[in-house]
Design an enzyme around this catalytic site. Structure first.
Site, short mmCIF file in Angstrom:
data_model
loop_
_atom_site.label_atom_id
_atom_site.label_comp_id
_atom_site.label_asym_id
_atom_site.label_seq_id
_atom_site.Cartn_x
_atom_site.Cartn_y
_atom_site.Cartn_z
N TRP A 156 34.85 35.91 2.40
CA TRP A 156 34.88 35.71 0.94
C TRP A 156 36.20 35.11 0.45
CZ3 TRP A 156 30.90 36.58 -2.55
CH2 TRP A 156 29.75 37.18 -2.02
N TYR A 174 27.67 42.46 -4.88
CA TYR A 174 26.80 43.35 -4.11
C TYR A 174 27.22 44.82 -4.12
CZ TYR A 174 25.15 38.90 -2.24
OH TYR A 174 24.65 37.64 -2.12
N GLU A 196 31.72 43.20 6.63
CA GLU A 196 31.22 42.85 5.30
C GLU A 196 30.19 43.87 4.83
OE1 GLU A 196 29.30 38.94 3.08
OE2 GLU A 196 28.34 39.74 4.89
N ARG A 212 17.13 34.53 -2.96
CA ARG A 212 16.81 33.45 -3.90
C ARG A 212 17.31 32.12 -3.35
NH1 ARG A 212 21.26 31.38 -6.20
NH2 ARG A 212 23.15 32.66 -6.08
N CYS A 272 22.94 36.04 -3.51
CA CYS A 272 21.96 35.18 -2.81
C CYS A 272 20.83 36.05 -2.27
CB CYS A 272 22.64 34.41 -1.70
SG CYS A 272 23.87 33.22 -2.27
N ASP A 315 21.41 29.71 2.60
CA ASP A 315 22.18 28.76 3.41
C ASP A 315 21.75 28.99 4.85
OD1 ASP A 315 24.02 27.43 4.97
OD2 ASP A 315 25.80 28.24 3.98
#
Length: 418
Positions: free
Chosen positions: A84, A129, A62, A250, A187, A253
């Site tokens: 994803w 990203y 990733e 922000r 995130c 998880d």
């Protein structure tokens, strides 16, 4: 030394103890706290949790996907990384709202693998990203009409080479003008790096810890000896700086995402450090809305673990054929059994952390300034450009990035909320 797992399980316990119930976009529900920091010294080992099994290759795949500037899941799927898949499929299936027959996720992923046109249309997740890092959308030239993109990673590498004390060594993924085009807004929305000069003693220690031996282990150096030592260190291309990285989130998880994020940014720090010939130093994570999904509560408790009973520790002794079991005698008291278990270094908890693993990055075949592989300084800008090369990325994943001495407890499965 492994303080990372302790920091992480302390965070899990903090959320369980003090988290408040909150609704979320997935409809799952969370227990949430606001504001938390995790700090790791890279000298203590690579930051991959050991209190549950972590899939390092997926994490590396990733990250390389991000560094390529890629936003289409085909690269991930082709490399057996399915992080994803759910987001891409959700975007695809939303086009079938109101229809009875919606193709299932397995069919969708198979089409991504085998149909390039389908993958091009439905595999892209928008300017997430990779787009933010490598091709942030800028101004359109009035004359040519061509878009001018900002390659933040290339800019960062250039600044590290030319102005390493800058306070502007930052990469941002929160592109306000394009949030509505993203399948999922970032995130972890940005990171900053910081460098400092290494002392002469720190540089000398790097040599002594390595395979080559240049300088004698003396603590009473004269001024001339230090000058000559520095010259030898420079000639051997020993790093002169340490580099730290701080990432900001922000939305966190904590059970599924955060362990990936910590390891991913740890790997990014290692790659950047190799590229600019610096030493990885501190990895820091600043967490905003830090939550456990309601269907991750029991899994979090399992990872935190509990104290083992004496009889459980004794059973673990008998399961190890390498121990001198004659020290365990029938009729011993719990105190005596405990003393022997401690001597055998039997864990005291169900998920006692192991030592952190070691990361090795082979740069022998990376582009070098002199053109000859493995000789002299690395050509930093050529390395960044090489991420667009499929062969370079494949070599990174299969050969160049190697994790060693990774011990962990078993996998703890938990559902992903998309």
């Amino acid at each position: 030394m492994n303080s990372l797992d302790k920091q992480y399980t302390d965070l899990l316990q903090t959320i369980l103890d003090y988290g408040v119930g909150k609704k979320d976009r997935t409809g799952t529900g969370t227990k949430s706290i606001f504001g938390y920091t995790i700090r790791h010294n890279m000298k203590d080992g690579f930051p991959l949790l050991t209190t549950k099994r972590m899939p390092f290759r997926l994490i590396a795949t990733e990250l390389i996907w991000f560094l390529r500037g890629d936003t289409n899941i085909k690269f991930l799927v082709d490399n057996n990384c399915h992080i994803w898949d759910g987001d891409a499929y959700k975007k695809y299936s939303n086009h079938f709202i109101g229809y009875e027959d919606v193709p299932n996720k397995e069919w969708f992923i198979e089409r991504i693998k085998t149909d390039d046109e389908f993958a091009k249309k439905w595999g892209d997740l928008g300017p997430i990203y990779g787009a933010g890092w490598r091709r942030w959308n800028g101004q359109v030239d009035d004359i040519s009409g061509i878009g001018c993109y900002h390659d933040q990673i290339a800019n960062l590498i250039n600044d590290l080479k030319t102005n390493p004390d800058s306070r502007r060594l930052m990469v941002n993924a929160w592109n306000v003008g394009e949030l509505d085009q993203m399948t999922l807004p970032p995130c972890h929305y940005g990171f900053q790096v910081y460098t400092r000069e290494l002392s002469f003693e720190e540089r000398r220690t790097l040599v002594l810890e390595g395979t080559s031996y240049i300088l004698p282990p003396s603590t009473n150096w004269t001024e001339d000896e230090i000058k000559e030592g520095k010259r030898q260190l420079d000639d051997a291309n020993i790093p002169t700086r340490a580099i730290s990285l701080m990432f900001n989130m922000r939305s966190c998880d904590t059970f599924l995402g955060l362990p990936f994020n910590i390891a991913s940014y740890g790997l990014l720090l290692e790659i950047i450090a190799k590229t600019v010939n610096m030493v990885p130093d501190q990895l820091i994570g600043n967490l905003g809305d830090t939550h456990l999904y309601s269907n991750h509560i029991e899994q979090a408790k399992e990872q935190i673990g509990r104290e083992l009973r004496v009889d459980e520790r004794v059973c673990m002794c008998y399961e190890n054929p390498n121990l001198d079991l004659s020290k365990l005698q029938e009729g011993m008291s719990d105190e005596e059994f405990t003393k022997v278990c401690d001597e055998f270094k039997i864990p005291t908890r169900t998920r006692t952390p192991f030592d952190l693993p070691t990361l090795n990055i082979n740069t022998e075949f990376w582009p070098y300034e002199g053109g000859e592989c493995g000789v002299g300084p690395i050509d930093a800008m050529s390395v960044i450009k090489s991420f667009s090369d499929d062969n370079f990325c494949r070599c990174l994943l299969e050969d160049d990035i190697q994790l060693s001495n990774y011990q962990s407890h078993g996998t703890i499965k938990a559902p992903l909320s998309n």
